[in-house]
Scaffold this active site. Structure first.
Site, mmCIF file in Angstrom:
data_model
loop_
_atom_site.group_PDB
_atom_site.id
_atom_site.type_symbol
_atom_site.label_atom_id
_atom_site.label_comp_id
_atom_site.label_asym_id
_atom_site.label_seq_id
_atom_site.Cartn_x
_atom_site.Cartn_y
_atom_site.Cartn_z
ATOM 1 N N GLY A 73 46.133 42.017 44.595
ATOM 2 C CA GLY A 73 44.725 41.609 44.559
ATOM 3 C C GLY A 73 43.914 42.523 43.655
ATOM 4 N N ASP A 74 42.647 42.136 43.448
ATOM 5 C CA ASP A 74 41.711 42.923 42.643
ATOM 6 C C ASP A 74 42.182 43.112 41.198
ATOM 7 O OD1 ASP A 74 40.284 43.202 45.041
ATOM 8 O OD2 ASP A 74 41.453 44.977 45.576
ATOM 9 N N GLY A 104 41.214 41.345 38.812
ATOM 10 C CA GLY A 104 40.146 40.913 37.901
ATOM 11 C C GLY A 104 40.104 39.399 37.772
ATOM 12 N N HIS A 129 35.517 38.910 44.557
ATOM 13 C CA HIS A 129 35.647 38.810 43.094
ATOM 14 C C HIS A 129 34.407 39.405 42.455
ATOM 15 C CE1 HIS A 129 39.009 36.189 43.457
ATOM 16 N NE2 HIS A 129 38.345 35.134 43.829
ATOM 17 N N THR A 130 34.604 40.312 41.521
ATOM 18 C CA THR A 130 33.449 40.868 40.813
ATOM 19 C C THR A 130 33.189 40.077 39.538
ATOM 20 O OG1 THR A 130 34.192 43.006 41.587
ATOM 21 C CG2 THR A 130 32.456 43.008 39.910
ATOM 22 N N THR A 185 41.212 43.794 56.075
ATOM 23 C CA THR A 185 39.830 43.967 55.600
ATOM 24 C C THR A 185 38.822 43.905 56.750
ATOM 25 O OG1 THR A 185 39.646 41.592 55.230
ATOM 26 C CG2 THR A 185 40.317 42.943 53.333
ATOM 27 N N THR A 191 48.712 39.689 53.742
ATOM 28 C CA THR A 191 47.605 38.918 54.280
ATOM 29 C C THR A 191 48.134 37.760 55.131
ATOM 30 O OG1 THR A 191 45.451 37.955 53.740
ATOM 31 C CG2 THR A 191 47.247 37.453 52.213
ATOM 32 N N THR A 234 35.678 45.749 46.836
ATOM 33 C CA THR A 234 34.436 44.968 46.807
ATOM 34 C C THR A 234 33.984 44.617 48.225
ATOM 35 O OG1 THR A 234 35.425 43.974 44.857
ATOM 36 C CG2 THR A 234 33.402 42.965 45.628
#
Ligand code: GTP
Ligand code: IMP
Ligand code: MG
Length: 336
Positions: A12-13, A15, A43-44, A121, A189, A247
């Site tokens: 994950g992460d 992008g 998501h950024t 999370t 997950t 995030t």
């Protein structure tokens, strides 16, 4: 005109938010459907100088002409969803499937145990997924506050594909977090996170998928507990300038070197047709914000060539910074 699934190749992460936002604008996406687990993802997207940490809304929101959907396989936390609709001003073009599972306060409470045990999370996703499997969950159609947003997402997506629209299916998490294929159970997950499942989340069959873009970070990261064979120390990560925070949870991300073995398996199980590499500027600072392949440094080019050689799939997108247009786009097709 194509139907593309975007997926993460590590933990994950990678992008995905940034790459999806770029594709949404560049390819003039008509329909973007979010797949994956639910609001455990963040998501950024950095758009017009503003940073968004999107947990429910598709990152393609940056294209104001795109219809935004959340597929029935995805969990929705109504509070998080409504706050994001407000922030992104997307009411009128964002829709949630009638059958999305709902996260309730009791699921968030129950997640505290998983947070301790595997570093979840804490967003209630695992317990909500379990309740759905037990056929006890509430669905979006049962929630009064969501009634203005309900739609038949699989029907909309399939009609769009049949009409020849450009459709983007936005995956969340990453291959290493898959309940079936990740590294390693139980540090994963609550469902599969590969392209086939993402297509199923929004109701699209495998024969309708044209492209699968698997995104790898030049330096993979991982939040929460679990094996990470290529992990480097905090100090080493700081030396090369990689200090990232989650995030959703704000936890510091663990950092590692590119893992070719896991990447190979991610390519195989996702049936990747294209690879995107993000954070090439972390491999070599001189690549920051570069937009042409010729302007990448020798070090970056050697790395990209090695990825292509070992994984046997073309690298078509190379992200050189967090902004949407910090990217080298090597795709031949014109999607416009
Ligand atoms: P999940 O769905 O939670 O897996 O997230 P994601 O894949 O959308 O990634 P996320 O936005 O959580 O994390 C990626 C981080 O890297 C963000 O802070 C982005 O702004 C940043 N980022 C994306 N691409 C690049 C890049 O090429 N270079 C640099 N320096 N940062 C990048
Ligand atoms: P859960 O999905 O909240 O149950 O967490 C299980 C594991 O997946 C933990 O290690 C989380 O940190 C990780 N995880 C879940 N979603 C994401 C994500 O979007 N990015 C990064 N890690 C995630
Ligand atoms: Mg994230």
């Amino acid at each position: 005109m194509v139907c593309t699934v975007v997926v993460g190749g590590f933990w994950g992460d990678e992008g995905k938010g940034k790459v999806v936002a770029y594709l949404a604008l560049k390819d003039n996406i008509n329909i973007a459907a979010r797949a994956g687990v639910g609001p455990n993802a963040g998501h950024t997207v950095i758009h017009k100088g503003k940073a968004y940490g999107l947990r429910q809304i598709p990152s393609a929101f940056v294209n104001e002409n795109a219809k935004l959907l959340i597929g029935p396989g995805v969990l929705v936390n109504p509070k998080v969803f409504l706050e994001e609709v407000e922030k992104t001003k997307t009411k009128g073009r964002i829709f949630v499937d009638y059958k999305c599972g709902i996260i309730e306060e009791k699921h968030i409470k129950a997640d505290a145990e998983l947070k301790k045990r595997i570093g979840s999370t804490g967003t209630g996703c695992g317990p909500a997924m379990a309740e759905r499997v037990l056929r006890k969950a509430k669905l979006a159609r049962d929630i009064e506050e969501l009634k203005d947003y309900l739609a038949d997402v699989p029907l909309i997506v399939n009609e769009a594909i049949d009409n020849g629209d450009n459709v983007l299916i936005e995956g969340t998490q990453g291959f290493g977090l898959s309940l079936y294929h990740g590294y390693d159970y139980p540090y994963v997950t609550s469902k599969d996170t590969t392209a086939s499942s993402f297509a199923a989340d929004v109701g699209v069959g495998p024969k309708k998928i044209d492209e699968v873009i698997v995104i790898f970070k030049a330096f993979p990261t991982r939040v929460g507990a679990g094996p990470f064979n290529t992990e480097i120390s905090k100090e080493e990560a700081e030396e090369i300038g990689i200090v990232e925070y989650g995030t959703v949870t704000g936890r510091r991300r663990r950092v590692g070197k590119f893992d070719f073995e896991i990447a190979k398996r991610a390519v195989m199980i996702n049936s990747a047709t294209q690879i995107a590499i993000t954070g090439i500027d972390k491999l070599d600072k001189k690549c920051y914000k570069v937009r042409e392949y010729e302007d990448l440094t020798k070090k970056a080019k050697i790395f990209i060539e090695r990825v292509e050689e070992e994984l046997g799939v073309p690298v078509t997108l190379i992200s050189t910074g967090p902004d949407i247009f910090d990217i080298v786009d090597l795709r031949e097709e014109d999607y416009s």
